[in-house]
Scaffold this motif. Sequence first.
Motif, PDB file in Angstrom:
ATOM      1  N   VAL A  29      -1.259  -3.377  -0.875  1.00 20.78           N
ATOM      2  CA  VAL A  29      -2.087  -2.496  -1.703  1.00 20.78           C
ATOM      3  C   VAL A  29      -1.830  -1.034  -1.352  1.00 20.78           C
ATOM      4  O   VAL A  29      -1.932  -0.155  -2.219  1.00 20.78           O
ATOM      5  N   THR A  30      -1.459  -0.758  -0.108  1.00 24.12           N
ATOM      6  CA  THR A  30      -1.088   0.610   0.265  1.00 24.12           C
ATOM      7  C   THR A  30       0.165   1.044  -0.473  1.00 24.12           C
ATOM      8  O   THR A  30       0.237   2.150  -1.027  1.00 24.12           O
ATOM      9  N   ARG A  31       1.150   0.172  -0.524  1.00 21.43           N
ATOM     10  CA  ARG A  31       2.393   0.484  -1.234  1.00 21.43           C
ATOM     11  C   ARG A  31       2.147   0.686  -2.729  1.00 21.43           C
ATOM     12  O   ARG A  31       2.686   1.620  -3.343  1.00 21.43           O
ATOM     13  N   ILE A  32       1.329  -0.198  -3.308  1.00 23.50           N
ATOM     14  CA  ILE A  32       1.061  -0.095  -4.745  1.00 23.50           C
ATOM     15  C   ILE A  32       0.369   1.226  -5.052  1.00 23.50           C
ATOM     16  O   ILE A  32       0.691   1.898  -6.047  1.00 23.50           O
ATOM     17  N   THR A  33      -0.582   1.616  -4.211  1.00 22.01           N
ATOM     18  CA  THR A  33      -1.296   2.882  -4.423  1.00 22.01           C
ATOM     19  C   THR A  33      -0.337   4.061  -4.408  1.00 22.01           C
ATOM     20  O   THR A  33      -0.392   4.944  -5.271  1.00 22.01           O
ATOM     21  N   LEU A  42      -6.212  -0.972  -8.160  1.00 22.80           N
ATOM     22  CA  LEU A  42      -7.483  -1.603  -8.517  1.00 22.80           C
ATOM     23  C   LEU A  42      -7.262  -2.999  -9.084  1.00 22.80           C
ATOM     24  O   LEU A  42      -8.001  -3.936  -8.762  1.00 22.80           O
ATOM     25  N   GLY A  43      -6.229  -3.166  -9.918  1.00 18.20           N
ATOM     26  CA  GLY A  43      -5.913  -4.492 -10.454  1.00 18.20           C
ATOM     27  C   GLY A  43      -5.562  -5.468  -9.348  1.00 18.20           C
ATOM     28  O   GLY A  43      -6.006  -6.633  -9.364  1.00 18.20           O
ATOM     29  N   PHE A  44      -4.799  -5.007  -8.381  1.00 14.78           N
ATOM     30  CA  PHE A  44      -4.431  -5.850  -7.250  1.00 14.78           C
ATOM     31  C   PHE A  44      -5.660  -6.244  -6.440  1.00 14.78           C
ATOM     32  O   PHE A  44      -5.847  -7.408  -6.080  1.00 14.78           O
ATOM     33  N   VAL A  45      -6.522  -5.261  -6.169  1.00 15.34           N
ATOM     34  CA  VAL A  45      -7.733  -5.508  -5.375  1.00 15.34           C
ATOM     35  C   VAL A  45      -8.656  -6.497  -6.078  1.00 15.34           C
ATOM     36  O   VAL A  45      -9.207  -7.415  -5.452  1.00 15.34           O
ATOM     37  N   TRP A 163     -10.070  -1.605  -0.461  1.00 12.88           N
ATOM     38  CA  TRP A 163     -10.165  -0.255  -1.020  1.00 12.88           C
ATOM     39  C   TRP A 163     -10.084   0.814   0.060  1.00 12.88           C
ATOM     40  O   TRP A 163      -9.699   1.950  -0.222  1.00 12.88           O
ATOM     41  N   VAL A 164     -10.438   0.479   1.286  1.00 12.34           N
ATOM     42  CA  VAL A 164     -10.242   1.414   2.392  1.00 12.34           C
ATOM     43  C   VAL A 164      -8.768   1.813   2.479  1.00 12.34           C
ATOM     44  O   VAL A 164      -8.428   2.981   2.689  1.00 12.34           O
ATOM     45  N   PHE A 165      -7.887   0.823   2.276  1.00 13.38           N
ATOM     46  CA  PHE A 165      -6.450   1.097   2.349  1.00 13.38           C
ATOM     47  C   PHE A 165      -5.961   1.872   1.129  1.00 13.38           C
ATOM     48  O   PHE A 165      -4.982   2.607   1.217  1.00 13.38           O
ATOM     49  N   VAL A 166      -6.633   1.704  -0.004  1.00  7.36           N
ATOM     50  CA  VAL A 166      -6.304   2.511  -1.180  1.00  7.36           C
ATOM     51  C   VAL A 166      -6.731   3.953  -0.947  1.00  7.36           C
ATOM     52  O   VAL A 166      -5.976   4.899  -1.196  1.00  7.36           O
ATOM     53  N   TRP A 167      -7.923   4.123  -0.457  1.00  6.16           N
ATOM     54  CA  TRP A 167      -8.500   5.452  -0.250  1.00  6.16           C
ATOM     55  C   TRP A 167      -7.719   6.258   0.788  1.00  6.16           C
ATOM     56  O   TRP A 167      -7.516   7.465   0.651  1.00  6.16           O
ATOM     57  N   VAL A 172      -2.671   5.702   5.985  1.00  6.48           N
ATOM     58  CA  VAL A 172      -2.458   4.333   6.440  1.00  6.48           C
ATOM     59  C   VAL A 172      -0.970   4.014   6.495  1.00  6.48           C
ATOM     60  O   VAL A 172      -0.483   3.368   7.427  1.00  6.48           O
ATOM     61  N   ARG A 173      -0.200   4.486   5.506  1.00  4.91           N
ATOM     62  CA  ARG A 173       1.228   4.204   5.516  1.00  4.91           C
ATOM     63  C   ARG A 173       1.897   4.790   6.757  1.00  4.91           C
ATOM     64  O   ARG A 173       2.700   4.139   7.419  1.00  4.91           O
ATOM     65  N   GLN A 174       1.547   6.025   7.074  1.00  7.55           N
ATOM     66  CA  GLN A 174       2.126   6.655   8.247  1.00  7.55           C
ATOM     67  C   GLN A 174       1.682   5.954   9.519  1.00  7.55           C
ATOM     68  O   GLN A 174       2.465   5.761  10.456  1.00  7.55           O
ATOM     69  N   LEU A 175       0.408   5.542   9.551  1.00  7.94           N
ATOM     70  CA  LEU A 175      -0.109   4.833  10.721  1.00  7.94           C
ATOM     71  C   LEU A 175       0.607   3.508  10.913  1.00  7.94           C
ATOM     72  O   LEU A 175       1.016   3.159  12.018  1.00  7.94           O
TER      73      LEU A 175
END
Length: 207
Positions: A29-33, A42-45, A163-167, A172-175
């Motif tokens: 979901v991070t990648r999709i965002t 949102l569709g994925f979630v 959604w935390v990962f979307v927000w 998150v990607r860098q982490l």
Amino acid sequence: MNLLISTFFAGLIVSFLGTLPPGVLNVTVTRITLRQGQWSALGFVLACGLVEFVYSYLAVLITQLVVQNGVIRYLTDGLTAAVLLGMGVYYLRKPVAIPTEHQHKTHPFKLGILLSLLNLAAFPFWTIYTALLIQKGWVSLMSPSEMIIYVTGIAIGTLLGLWVFVWLSSWVRQLLANYYHRIDQLTGLLLVGLSVVQCLVWLVNPL
């Protein structure tokens, strides 16, 4: 009414916390965002939440068949401790694996359904934790409406956790890129600690 609220929030909180450790769903979901935007995410979630609703509902049905047995109720604590320990050891021994930049071409909703269906660990997870929550008196599933309230809380907890990962997608990607293995180790230590606590609870509460 208080028990209904407890039933809802018990499902929500356990689901939310269970969604936070790095895994296929939250990395995806991070990648999709980042690549397709929040609407696609949102569709994925929503797809993940839908599958979690179904899996948890089936787990509740199975749990109701066994939780009335006193021996099963006693063994639930021990089984939970074993599962937590096993998950903790898995994360501690997990090799370094940086998330790749593979591009998914599947529609986000369909991808969410597919990946969630493949996440079969959710089914035994909810069977075990539902039995434990019932045993502790935090959840009541005596009626169909209570079951719906419980699994709705679970589904919403999954939505919020993802959604935390979307927000926080960019951070998150860098982490994940820099500290992916360290997060696995911290997750493993946390799960092993919870296993020890659960084992102590099991030992001091005989039949």
